[in-house]
Motif scaffolding. Sequence first.
Motif, PDB file in Angstrom:
ATOM      1  N   VAL C 207       0.863  -1.186   0.000  1.00 50.06           N
ATOM      2  CA  VAL C 207       0.000   0.000   0.000  1.00 50.06           C
ATOM      3  C   VAL C 207       0.894   1.228   0.000  1.00 50.06           C
ATOM      4  O   VAL C 207       1.737   1.377   0.894  1.00 50.06           O
ATOM      5  CB  VAL C 207      -0.920   0.014   1.232  1.00 50.06           C
ATOM      6  CG1 VAL C 207      -1.667   1.336   1.316  1.00 50.06           C
ATOM      7  CG2 VAL C 207      -1.881  -1.160   1.197  1.00 50.06           C
ATOM      8  N   LEU C 208       0.747   2.060  -0.992  1.00 44.11           N
ATOM      9  CA  LEU C 208       1.529   3.293  -1.029  1.00 44.11           C
ATOM     10  C   LEU C 208       0.733   4.428  -0.409  1.00 44.11           C
ATOM     11  O   LEU C 208      -0.405   4.698  -0.813  1.00 44.11           O
ATOM     12  CB  LEU C 208       1.884   3.670  -2.468  1.00 44.11           C
ATOM     13  CG  LEU C 208       2.780   4.913  -2.536  1.00 44.11           C
ATOM     14  CD1 LEU C 208       4.243   4.497  -2.541  1.00 44.11           C
ATOM     15  CD2 LEU C 208       2.469   5.779  -3.745  1.00 44.11           C
ATOM     16  N   VAL C 209       1.341   5.079   0.570  1.00 38.83           N
ATOM     17  CA  VAL C 209       0.759   6.295   1.143  1.00 38.83           C
ATOM     18  C   VAL C 209       1.565   7.464   0.598  1.00 38.83           C
ATOM     19  O   VAL C 209       2.761   7.565   0.855  1.00 38.83           O
ATOM     20  CB  VAL C 209       0.785   6.248   2.683  1.00 38.83           C
ATOM     21  CG1 VAL C 209       0.402   7.595   3.261  1.00 38.83           C
ATOM     22  CG2 VAL C 209      -0.155   5.154   3.183  1.00 38.83           C
ATOM     23  N   ASP C 210       0.908   8.311  -0.160  1.00 41.27           N
ATOM     24  CA  ASP C 210       1.587   9.371  -0.914  1.00 41.27           C
ATOM     25  C   ASP C 210       1.394  10.701  -0.176  1.00 41.27           C
ATOM     26  O   ASP C 210       0.386  11.375  -0.350  1.00 41.27           O
ATOM     27  CB  ASP C 210       0.993   9.413  -2.323  1.00 41.27           C
ATOM     28  CG  ASP C 210       1.745  10.385  -3.241  1.00 41.27           C
ATOM     29  OD1 ASP C 210       2.323  11.373  -2.725  1.00 41.27           O
ATOM     30  OD2 ASP C 210       1.742  10.151  -4.457  1.00 41.27           O
ATOM     31  N   VAL C 217       2.023  19.207  -2.030  1.00 41.88           N
ATOM     32  CA  VAL C 217       3.373  19.774  -2.105  1.00 41.88           C
ATOM     33  C   VAL C 217       4.265  18.799  -2.863  1.00 41.88           C
ATOM     34  O   VAL C 217       3.818  17.725  -3.272  1.00 41.88           O
ATOM     35  CB  VAL C 217       3.955  20.020  -0.694  1.00 41.88           C
ATOM     36  CG1 VAL C 217       3.091  21.035   0.060  1.00 41.88           C
ATOM     37  CG2 VAL C 217       4.048  18.704   0.075  1.00 41.88           C
ATOM     38  N   ASP C 218       5.519  19.163  -3.033  1.00 39.15           N
ATOM     39  CA  ASP C 218       6.428  18.275  -3.749  1.00 39.15           C
ATOM     40  C   ASP C 218       7.087  17.244  -2.837  1.00 39.15           C
ATOM     41  O   ASP C 218       7.442  16.156  -3.272  1.00 39.15           O
ATOM     42  CB  ASP C 218       7.527  19.087  -4.455  1.00 39.15           C
ATOM     43  CG  ASP C 218       6.995  19.821  -5.673  1.00 39.15           C
ATOM     44  OD1 ASP C 218       5.943  19.387  -6.207  1.00 39.15           O
ATOM     45  OD2 ASP C 218       7.608  20.818  -6.073  1.00 39.15           O
ATOM     46  N   TYR C 251       5.625   7.340   0.868  1.00 39.79           N
ATOM     47  CA  TYR C 251       6.349   8.182  -0.092  1.00 39.79           C
ATOM     48  C   TYR C 251       6.379   9.614   0.419  1.00 39.79           C
ATOM     49  O   TYR C 251       5.335  10.211   0.675  1.00 39.79           O
ATOM     50  CB  TYR C 251       5.657   8.121  -1.451  1.00 39.79           C
ATOM     51  CG  TYR C 251       6.219   9.093  -2.473  1.00 39.79           C
ATOM     52  CD1 TYR C 251       7.586   9.121  -2.768  1.00 39.79           C
ATOM     53  CD2 TYR C 251       5.385   9.983  -3.153  1.00 39.79           C
ATOM     54  CE1 TYR C 251       8.099  10.013  -3.694  1.00 39.79           C
ATOM     55  CE2 TYR C 251       5.886  10.873  -4.092  1.00 39.79           C
ATOM     56  CZ  TYR C 251       7.245  10.885  -4.356  1.00 39.79           C
ATOM     57  OH  TYR C 251       7.765  11.774  -5.268  1.00 39.79           O
ATOM     58  N   SER C 252       7.584  10.138   0.583  1.00 37.75           N
ATOM     59  CA  SER C 252       7.740  11.496   1.124  1.00 37.75           C
ATOM     60  C   SER C 252       8.373  12.465   0.141  1.00 37.75           C
ATOM     61  O   SER C 252       8.619  13.620   0.485  1.00 37.75           O
ATOM     62  CB  SER C 252       8.590  11.459   2.402  1.00 37.75           C
ATOM     63  OG  SER C 252       7.985  10.675   3.413  1.00 37.75           O
ATOM     64  N   GLY C 253       8.695  12.009  -1.052  1.00 38.69           N
ATOM     65  CA  GLY C 253       9.232  12.932  -2.054  1.00 38.69           C
ATOM     66  C   GLY C 253      10.718  13.228  -1.916  1.00 38.69           C
ATOM     67  O   GLY C 253      11.183  14.318  -2.251  1.00 38.69           O
ATOM     68  N   ARG C 259      16.354  17.278  -5.573  1.00 43.45           N
ATOM     69  CA  ARG C 259      16.448  18.148  -6.752  1.00 43.45           C
ATOM     70  C   ARG C 259      16.358  19.620  -6.366  1.00 43.45           C
ATOM     71  O   ARG C 259      16.907  20.482  -7.043  1.00 43.45           O
ATOM     72  CB  ARG C 259      15.324  17.807  -7.746  1.00 43.45           C
ATOM     73  CG  ARG C 259      15.579  16.535  -8.535  1.00 43.45           C
ATOM     74  CD  ARG C 259      14.609  16.410  -9.711  1.00 43.45           C
ATOM     75  NE  ARG C 259      13.217  16.300  -9.299  1.00 43.45           N
ATOM     76  CZ  ARG C 259      12.584  15.147  -9.054  1.00 43.45           C
ATOM     77  NH1 ARG C 259      13.227  13.998  -9.165  1.00 43.45           N
ATOM     78  NH2 ARG C 259      11.320  15.149  -8.694  1.00 43.45           N
ATOM     79  N   ASP C 260      15.674  19.886  -5.259  1.00 47.07           N
ATOM     80  CA  ASP C 260      15.588  21.268  -4.772  1.00 47.07           C
ATOM     81  C   ASP C 260      16.795  21.644  -3.918  1.00 47.07           C
ATOM     82  O   ASP C 260      16.800  22.702  -3.282  1.00 47.07           O
ATOM     83  CB  ASP C 260      14.317  21.432  -3.928  1.00 47.07           C
ATOM     84  CG  ASP C 260      13.227  22.156  -4.692  1.00 47.07           C
ATOM     85  OD1 ASP C 260      13.360  22.299  -5.926  1.00 47.07           O
ATOM     86  OD2 ASP C 260      12.234  22.587  -4.056  1.00 47.07           O
ATOM     87  N   GLY C 261      17.779  20.781  -3.857  1.00 43.82           N
ATOM     88  CA  GLY C 261      18.985  21.108  -3.100  1.00 43.82           C
ATOM     89  C   GLY C 261      18.969  20.622  -1.670  1.00 43.82           C
ATOM     90  O   GLY C 261      19.858  20.941  -0.890  1.00 43.82           O
ATOM     91  N   GLY C 262      17.949  19.854  -1.300  1.00 44.96           N
ATOM     92  CA  GLY C 262      17.881  19.345   0.064  1.00 44.96           C
ATOM     93  C   GLY C 262      19.007  18.364   0.351  1.00 44.96           C
ATOM     94  O   GLY C 262      19.534  17.722  -0.550  1.00 44.96           O
TER      95      GLY C 262
END
Lengths: 361, 361, 361, 361
Positions: C207-210, C217-218, C251-253, C259-262
């Motif tokens: 089960v994916l929790v998105d 948000v991204d 899934y937390s992105g 990609r945003d520099g995190g």
Amino acid sequence: MTTSRRRFLATVGSAAAGGAAGLGASSARPVSGASAGVSAAGATPAELLDRHVAGDPPAAAAGAPALQDDPRMPTPDEVASWYTDRRNWGRWGPDDQRGAVNLITPEKSAAAAALVRTGRRVSASRVFEPEQHFMRVNPGAAGSGSVVDYYGFIYHGQTITHIDALCHMWDSDGMWQGRDPDAEITTRGAAFGAIDAWSDGIVTRGVLVDVPRHRGVDYVTPDRPVHGWELEEIAAAQNVAMEPGDALLVYSGRDAFLRDGGQYGGGARPGLSVTCAKFIRDHDVALLGWDMMDARPDPYGLAWPVHGVLFNYGVALLDNALLEPLAQACVEEGRDEFMLVIAPLRVFGGTGSPANPLAVF
Amino acid sequence: MTTSRRRFLATVGSAAAGGAAGLGASSARPVSGASAGVSAAGATPAELLDRHVAGDPPAAAAGAPALQDDPRMPTPDEVASWYTDRRNWGRWGPDDQRGAVNLITPEKSAAAAALVRTGRRVSASRVFEPEQHFMRVNPGAAGSGSVVDYYGFIYHGQTITHIDALCHMWDSDGMWQGRDPDAEITTRGAAFGAIDAWSDGIVTRGVLVDVPRHRGVDYVTPDRPVHGWELEEIAAAQNVAMEPGDALLVYSGRDAFLRDGGQYGGGARPGLSVTCAKFIRDHDVALLGWDMMDARPDPYGLAWPVHGVLFNYGVALLDNALLEPLAQACVEEGRDEFMLVIAPLRVFGGTGSPANPLAVF
Amino acid sequence: MTTSRRRFLATVGSAAAGGAAGLGASSARPVSGASAGVSAAGATPAELLDRHVAGDPPAAAAGAPALQDDPRMPTPDEVASWYTDRRNWGRWGPDDQRGAVNLITPEKSAAAAALVRTGRRVSASRVFEPEQHFMRVNPGAAGSGSVVDYYGFIYHGQTITHIDALCHMWDSDGMWQGRDPDAEITTRGAAFGAIDAWSDGIVTRGVLVDVPRHRGVDYVTPDRPVHGWELEEIAAAQNVAMEPGDALLVYSGRDAFLRDGGQYGGGARPGLSVTCAKFIRDHDVALLGWDMMDARPDPYGLAWPVHGVLFNYGVALLDNALLEPLAQACVEEGRDEFMLVIAPLRVFGGTGSPANPLAVF
Amino acid sequence: MTTSRRRFLATVGSAAAGGAAGLGASSARPVSGASAGVSAAGATPAELLDRHVAGDPPAAAAGAPALQDDPRMPTPDEVASWYTDRRNWGRWGPDDQRGAVNLITPEKSAAAAALVRTGRRVSASRVFEPEQHFMRVNPGAAGSGSVVDYYGFIYHGQTITHIDALCHMWDSDGMWQGRDPDAEITTRGAAFGAIDAWSDGIVTRGVLVDVPRHRGVDYVTPDRPVHGWELEEIAAAQNVAMEPGDALLVYSGRDAFLRDGGQYGGGARPGLSVTCAKFIRDHDVALLGWDMMDARPDPYGLAWPVHGVLFNYGVALLDNALLEPLAQACVEEGRDEFMLVIAPLRVFGGTGSPANPLAVF
């Protein structure tokens, strides 16, 4: 060179152009976030390894500074001539794999031993932390036991004190003796110029040239590379005359440079100019040890400005030597010469060896 | 010993009894054909590794022969006394990690260098083929390139020429200086008695004792181990007097033994008797180098009959030395002493180091 | 816990205090420039490895933020209770080594297979670049040949997609089932709770929790960790009801964050709050897969806020999963459930395994 | 093939003739006792590794038996035709790297999932003991801690259950799609036909062909290799019809053979005849799994009698599968088909992957 040599160069060219063989270039690795493997710091473990072992000048010519104004600077043709017209290929026979280490005769080793007076021993090795270092404990009977460990590492690069074998590098004219790297280098080891050619060790006179002491500074800086004529000056000032078969140790103050926040890696960095190659050839040096290596970028756009002495002259290279304690010992002992002993591991087909060089006064 | 030391021994005991910690014993690995991993030769890769590194005497006491009839053979109590009453623990201070290598003073090193006459160099290292030896080619610009290699290995065992650090072994009384192995040995390295204690190298007088030459045979055989009194006899016959800080190299003819089909591994094998330990202690030897090691089985049932000099006396051990060429050189040079140089890699926390020992005449 | 367990804790304490066992701490490594081994970037290769594998919260309590104002936040006692009173120790027998994976019965696997409709396959593995990846070519007869490669790696850490075995972590009460780590963990492998307990694979409903989709948000940001009650909300919004034995993929992105520099490593980072542990226990989740892991610092000062489900509940952890393509596939397929298959390598005594998890729709 | 391809063959030839490149042959390693490195068992560690990974038929043609009398045996020309005229090169486009795995469409995967009834899971992986398996314990704060381990291994050979990528082998006509191995294989990985082409996994119908059950024996013997027509007979007897994209698992009773003292390595061994290749091509099999591999010696003198399906047909190979438990499960379940899931690690540029194949009934 042979047809196969030309093929090799063509492959290299296509690799640079991003062809199929371009896998060899780290830039060909997947970099999109989705394709993962990217650590928080933006570098994969494989990339960290690549950076660690990379010796390639990053776009050497592109970032090359204008030639220094010093009128002693040679022309590009003169530099090219040092590495072509004055090569030692064939000097010790066509199949020789020992290069300038041939100059370290038994008589030379005996003379080095005769230099020993106080018996003070100084290691020129940095602390060695193998990238893979693992322990295995073996409990035995009745409370006895033992422990063994596993060492796994690539020693080339800018960290570990090591000696380069003659097979380690080449340019478009080939390896030591003009051999073809794609014939001699297999995935199982090097078939020519491997480190086991020097298994009986290097026991010779070591001469330390202390650049910071001469300049009155803490370390060599990027704007002022060490030149061959400066080596001449310092040797004269230190009152040592280079002799054939000597080991030349050039101390540039790398550790002081690091303590001041300096960066020392595969890119731009202070160090020795290609003009030192002429000094090395003129004096028939057998081994060059250094803490700072080729200065980069090189104004002549050479791939291996000073490392070229390896495959052109057959001169052994001792990279990443720890020279600060040795420089201090020279001051304390009041002399800049000593017996130097380097015992490369007898690795069959190896491209070099980690080493713990010993200076004995 | 402390409580933790006792706990360790209890754990070891349960391991031997097949408890949960018995994973450490290779016999606990799955062996049925159905559970796989079994190669055609009946040994898994892990088992091959285990055999390679195992130094444990397989049921030492069980297979122990009756004591030889020689009246010079000591009683078990005498043997026990050598390794308890005559320990060097504390001799160089309670925290010393250099052991008998302390006897190699600068003066001793200088005297060793003074032995050099012809400058002939002889390596005492076997060919080293790291179990993991891999190549990586880095094509560069304009036809230049380089190659690096990866070395991965466990050097302990019966194959690779290496030096043992003081932390490598222990018995129920503990490691060198009585330290507790389960406090000092971590999965990240050894915190006491590691190889980096000897980073400034071993430069001392080497003395070769040539047992086959003395006996008039090709090699030492299982029925006739080398005894301490025989070392005395041979040294006298060779006209060399052992001195404190000397490196003792005992040549037993291992390579000739192998050429005759002999087996030399961790089990039954020819070599040196525990009586050699007394010789080593009596003469304050700093390093023992050998091609054949402890004879097995040991009639006294000791886990480490001669290896015990490592943690009891602090004597460095040079295992699997290649001594046949050196023995030949001694004959040719007409002398059995020389300058011996061993430069262990400066591995932080390591239990030893592969080595290329150099003898210089 | 036993006496030996207490001893272990004492040792750990002395390590933290800088005692002999402190070798385990990277801060104990030599850091002065003169003692070398220091790369230009100020980190030794060993330190880079340490950072790569380190999962320890750096001074968790010290930097802990004040508890969020959200009235749903539990008290420290409530949190402690989840990991003590609600442990699964003994639930499947005192010697069980499979933990919550026991909930994946054959019936559960069959039901998972019945979810498959289109047969679309999606990998949840990041690209895997082993830190040691070397090639060996074997030329054969008549132009034939083959190539093999060597993989060497530590897969734990924040980079490689892998599954943790139950033995991988512990707190002061011990490992899974309360076992004592210093009895069960040997230098040859884990004797309890190793990865081979799950050799018949994990085939269950995924089960994916998105979280980003739900939040609009991204990616999850450091100021707003994912909470257990939010998982409840999202599951309800996605119209999926968790069932015992399910694999929960949160899934937390992470890739969008990168990609945003995190920065995503072992230190401060966005991710899941300890409150997710309650959700996992309430619903009898068998496996937790995630791209972002425990949010750090943890306001309760826990060493393993969410990783605690591993040794307390016996829940398998799938770390560093690549979930962005899977989240996209869920949107395209119009469903958030699928058959999930994970086949850990059958490593004897291993603490986990790299994995290529497959979702099939 | 290109000029470079010819060069490669010339190099291979000179290697076989003992030229400089002959380093690649283990016979070129030093073998005299004096040159050391020789273990008691007469094999260096490097030789043990070589034996482990060697897939080369030792003088295949030399020891080839006369063709069997069976009139069904094809002529050498017929055999050659299978591997030339019926190649799958270009079938899925000139740049395809997935080969016959393309036949495993989403529809095929969905149909495989629909085969699942009881949900019984059976691993087809042997126990995996990486040749380098090392532990590292990380003590944490307050009695917490974790342990990680290092896996290092070459998985090709006759021991570890693994999947071969299409790049793993070639003959004089080249790799999969006719690519040139010396252009595609670099020391950093394979640029074509690497294992990451199959990263989304293999989920298909598995069919077990149980040769011992059909023959009424315990295992396949050297004198009676498995032939393609026998596979036809057994499939008919087992009442299963092969379909495109199926995974064919041929059980030959290797473990029973080993229990009886049989030797199974890279030399002479029982297994499958080249005639099985025709069966595989006729039925468009996508993957061949086997416990016994190519029977050796091959009467036609082929280097890769059945392994040839890899680079000629693009068929994935699952080597060293553990099939005894699966064969037993088939009997118990009363069916010889099941969902088979193999999830190769997503190794960038890898030549294959260790695997834990899962059969689900």
